[in-house]
Structure formats: C-alpha cells, structure tokens
Design an enzyme around this catalytic site. Structure first.
Site, PDB file in Angstrom:
ATOM      1  CB  VAL A   1     -40.941 -13.736   0.542  1.00  0.00           C
ATOM      2  CG1 VAL A   1     -42.436 -13.475   0.376  1.00  0.00           C
ATOM      3  CG2 VAL A   1     -40.222 -12.469   1.001  1.00  0.00           C
TER       4      VAL A   1
ATOM      5  CG  ASP B   1     -32.357  -1.824  -0.692  1.00  0.00           C
ATOM      6  OD1 ASP B   1     -31.512  -1.625  -1.598  1.00  0.00           O
ATOM      7  OD2 ASP B   1     -32.573  -2.939  -0.199  1.00  0.00           O
TER       8      ASP B   1
ATOM      9  CD  GLU C   1     -32.854  -6.853  -7.393  1.00  0.00           C
ATOM     10  OE1 GLU C   1     -31.686  -7.280  -7.314  1.00  0.00           O
ATOM     11  OE2 GLU C   1     -33.120  -5.671  -7.713  1.00  0.00           O
TER      12      GLU C   1
END
Length: 501
Positions: free
Chosen positions: A203, A313, A317
């Site tokens: 990213v 998920d 994070e």
C-alpha cells in the site's frame, strides 16, 4: 475453556543483553628528545632534528548533504539548482532562494516573472510546488493558480508566465520509478512512498494531482499468486465487494486500475494507521476506547453480513483509524480473503490469519463447512487483544500448539493485564470465544450485551460515524434480519437479568 484472572505462572525467560563497558587501555607516548649536538654558536647542526608531537591524521572534508531533487534548465541562461533544504523560493527578488538575475537571462519575458513567482518545498518527504505569481506557474502545461499548491512529480516541466515558456524540468532524486503504472492512473494521481505491506502486495501513499488530496493505493501483484487466474479471481472479488459496500466503518474506494502485472485499488487514506500499532504503542487500550472501537467493528461487520459478505480475516492490522486521536472513526479494510455468499451456502476454504481463525475453520472446513460465525470469533479475539494487549492464542502463552489452543478454546486472562478490565467486558470476550459456533454470540446478541449498553458511547460513536448528521445510525435491514432482530429484542430482557458468566 478460559481461565479467570490469576497470577501469571508462565515462565518467561527474558534475556536482556546489556553492553558491558570494558576498560580499554590507551597509551600515549610523549615525544622523546633525540641526541642533539650543538655547535659552538648555539645553533642546531644540519643533522639535528627538533622533536615534534605526532599530528593526528589530516581530517577529511565531510561530504555535503545529498540533494533530494534537482531543477534542470530548459532555456538558455537558467542555471541548475540542487534542492537540499526543504523550502525554496524562486523569483526576481534578490531575497528569493533562487533569483532570476543572470545577465544571460535578460529579455522582455523577464519582466513577466513575479518578484516571488513560485515555491518548491517538502512536507513529510512529499514534494510540492506552490504558485505565488501574478502571471501563472504551469506544471506540464496546466496552471496551478495563485496561492494553490500541487504535488510535483518526477520529470515534471515547469513553465513561468506562459504555458509554453518552459524554464525547468524537475528531477526527484528519491522518487520510485512510476513507468509501470497505468497511464490513466498517472494522469490523475502521483504515487508516493510505501505506507503498508500485505500478503498480495503493498500500500502506497498517493496524491490526487488536481486537489492534493491524499489517498492510499493498494497494489495487488498478480505474480504473488500461484496462478494469474487465482490472482484475477481474488482481486475481482475484492473489487466487487469494495464497489458494493457503503458504510462509515468500512473502507471506501476512489478508483480501480490494472495492468498486465497488477491491480491498483485507490482507497481513502486513514491518517491514524493500523489498530495494531495503536495497541503496541499503548500496551493495551483503555476500556472506554476499546468499547468505542469494538462497537464500530460490530456495526461494520453486521453491515457486511447483511449484504451476504463474510470478511474471514478480521485482525488488528485490518482495522484502520481515522486520526491519531483516541476517540476516532475506525474502518475495516482488506477484503482479499472475503467471501460473497450465495443463498444458504457454506464456506470450505482454509484461509485467514491463524491466530484469529475460528475453531470450525480447522475442524470443519473440509467437511461440513462454516458460516459467518467465524467473524464473531475473530471479533472476540480482536476484543481480547484490545483489552489485554496480547493474543489469547499464541505459542508463548501455552505449551499447546496454537491450533489446539483454538480448537479447545484454551486461553488465559493474565492478572497483571486484566485486573483493571471490568467483569462485563471479560464476559463479552468469553461469550464470543465459544468453540461451538451455535452457542457463540451472534452480532445482534453481541450488540445487545450489557457491556455495550452505554448511551454516551453510542452517541459519540454515531457522531463520529455521521459527523454531518446525514445517514441513518441503523442501516436498512433485509426483512428476514429485521424479524430476527425483533425476536432477539423480545428475548433480551430475560437474558439481561441473568448473572454475567
């Protein structure tokens, strides 16, 4: 199977290496006099020497700071300018960092330059150019506008007082190569530094050229997948999900691009960074802040489930914070492992981050499959990490392998970490970390748990989620979900009267 707060008896051997100061012996010898023979006149003979002290080695000149950018001339009389400092002004005024005063530059066009025509500066390692002129500063043929700034890209051409009057080309000596980016992307955005790293790519920070608006660009590299087909399916599914969702606690998308090698997903930038880094910096979150964040997580995941999307998920994070302030909006991100459910379908894929996976993913993925209850388990782990500051299922916590810790529901509240956490908060953790998914709290039940019946927190959360008062605090529900909520609400008063386990 959880254990109540107790004195931590787990043996943790901490080896702390400290540099030991060793007394080094340094010897210096004073110069000794050699034999000297004096002539009768008292002067030294030609073979005599004068004792001198040893000189240190001749110091080498310190190299100057390396320039981060360079302006190369595009017309006669303009000199090269290396950018070392973070701020430079350009114009006819002698007080500018760079003054257009070379005799070779004199001409009728010189009078069109302003005394302070433009400025080039860096903020957080990003290069900007600001137009401070009366007759215009142009970058690649487009005028900036007096008092406005834009990010300055590598190889950008700067024109002064006229679109075609090119004076400099800017070379960013620290810029990443951007040749492989899609043409449409480069026309709208300027790619900058890396701000995150994921399983499938990275990213980066980017700027919208016209507005200087900051965005995050997620790159999904097709070469990181076993096959291009797998990469395409995963990326297209994530893009489909991102296009479908619209909720304050879920990351928003700006645009999509692709090349033969990669996908580029332009996302809104969350200035506060990852929840994981916030927890690490504080050790553990204060309970009222954890409650504010967790309430928003529940609302975001509930919206996903109502739209037949299972995240699969959820972890610190993948929770982003809108600002550096404690009281802020959170957003769930990274839908690469997410699944769009068909009617009455079950998932049978082993995916996600192991420490946050639900027991049924290990036990039933290849047989009966699993449902959206896996997200409720992951939310329980998330809440545990927020409140306790450590993972409930980890090799350092138990002698059991992580998989067995999870499938047996074996975790422990360490006294030193949980002594200030309320019984009600621990109760919600325990009711989410239930091995049997049928007995685990669902999202509606979690939202109705006594710990979250905090009107002040809910009011603050809704103000943060809907700062302009627009939008509905409760998203539109499908008819079946509304009926289920009504049934749960009817049963809830009886549930609240039971003592907290």
């Amino acid at each position: 199977m959880s254990q109540e707060p107790e004195q931590d008896t787990h043996s943790q051997t901490q080896t702390q290496s400290q540099p030991q100061s060793q007394g080094g012996s340094s010897s210096s010898s004073a110069p000794t006099s050699g034999s000297q023979s004096s002539s009768g006149s008292g002067t030294l003979s030609s073979v005599d020497t004068i004792p001198v002290r040893d000189l240190a080695s001749i110091p080498e000149e310190e190299p100057g700071p390396e320039p981060w950018g360079r302006l190369l001339p595009m017309m006669t009389g303009v000199r090269v300018h290396n950018c070392v400092e973070d701020n430079y002004t350009f114009g006819r005024d002698r007080r500018c960092s760079y003054t257009f005063s070379d005799p070779a530059m004199k001409g009728p066009w010189m009078n069109t330059y302003s005394k302070r025509h433009f400025r080039i500066f860096r903020e957080n390692n990003i290069v900007f150019i600001e137009d401070t002129s009366a007759n215009g500063t142009f970058v690649d043929g487009d005028i900036i506008g007096n008092g406005k700034k834009i990010p300055l890209a590598n190889n950008a051409e700067i024109s002064l007082a006229g679109q075609g009057h090119k004076v400099f080309v800017f070379i960013d000596l620290t810029a990443d190569e951007q040749e492989n980016l899609p043409k449409e992307f480069k026309a709208k955005y300027l790619m900058s530094r890396k701000i995150g790293l994921g399983v499938c790519g990275e990213v980066k920070l980017a700027f919208e050229r016209d507005t200087c608006k900051k965005v995050a660009v997620k790159t999904i590299n097709k070469l990181n997948f076993p096959s291009v087909g797998t990469a395409t399916r995963n990326a297209e599914r994530e893009i489909e999900i991102l296009k479908r969702i619209d909720y304050p606690c879920l990351i928003k998308t700006e645009a999509f691009f692709q090349t033969e090698e990669s996908y580029y997903i332009v996302l809104e930038l969350m200035e506060g960074g990852e929840l994981l880094d916030r927890i690490k910096s504080k050790g553990q979150l204060e309970e009222d802040i954890a409650k504010l964040y967790f309430y928003q997580m529940l609302k975001g995941v509930k919206y996903l489930h109502q739209n037949d999307i299972i995240h699969r998920d959820l972890k610190p994070e993948n929770i982003l914070l809108a600002s550096r302030e404690d009281q802020c909006l959170i957003k769930i991100t990274d839908f690469n492992q997410s699944k769009i459910l068909e009617e009455s379908s079950l998932m049978k894929t082993l995916c996600g981050t192991p420490h946050y996976l639900a027991p049924e993913v290990f036990l039933s993925a290849s047989t009966e499959g699993y449902t959206g209850a896996v997200d409720c388990w992951s939310l329980g782990v998330l809440l545990f990490v927020c409140l306790g500051g450590y993972q409930p299922f980890h090799p350092d916590i138990s002698d059991l392998p992580v998989r067995e810790q999870i499938t047996q529901g074996h975790y422990r509240f360490i006294q030193s970490k949980w002594e200030k956490v309320s019984t009600s908060a621990r109760s919600l953790v325990k009711k989410l970390l239930v091995v049997d998914p049928k007995k685990r709290l669902n999202l509606d039940q979690a939202l109705e748990h006594p710990w979250l019946q905090d009107d002040a927190m809910k009011s603050l959360a809704h103000q943060i989620m809907y700062p302009g008062g627009e939008g509905d605090a409760e998203p539109q529900q499908p008819s079946t979900s509304r009926k289920r909520r009504q049934e749960d609400a009817e049963e809830q008063p009886a549930k609240r009267q039971k003592p907290d386990a």
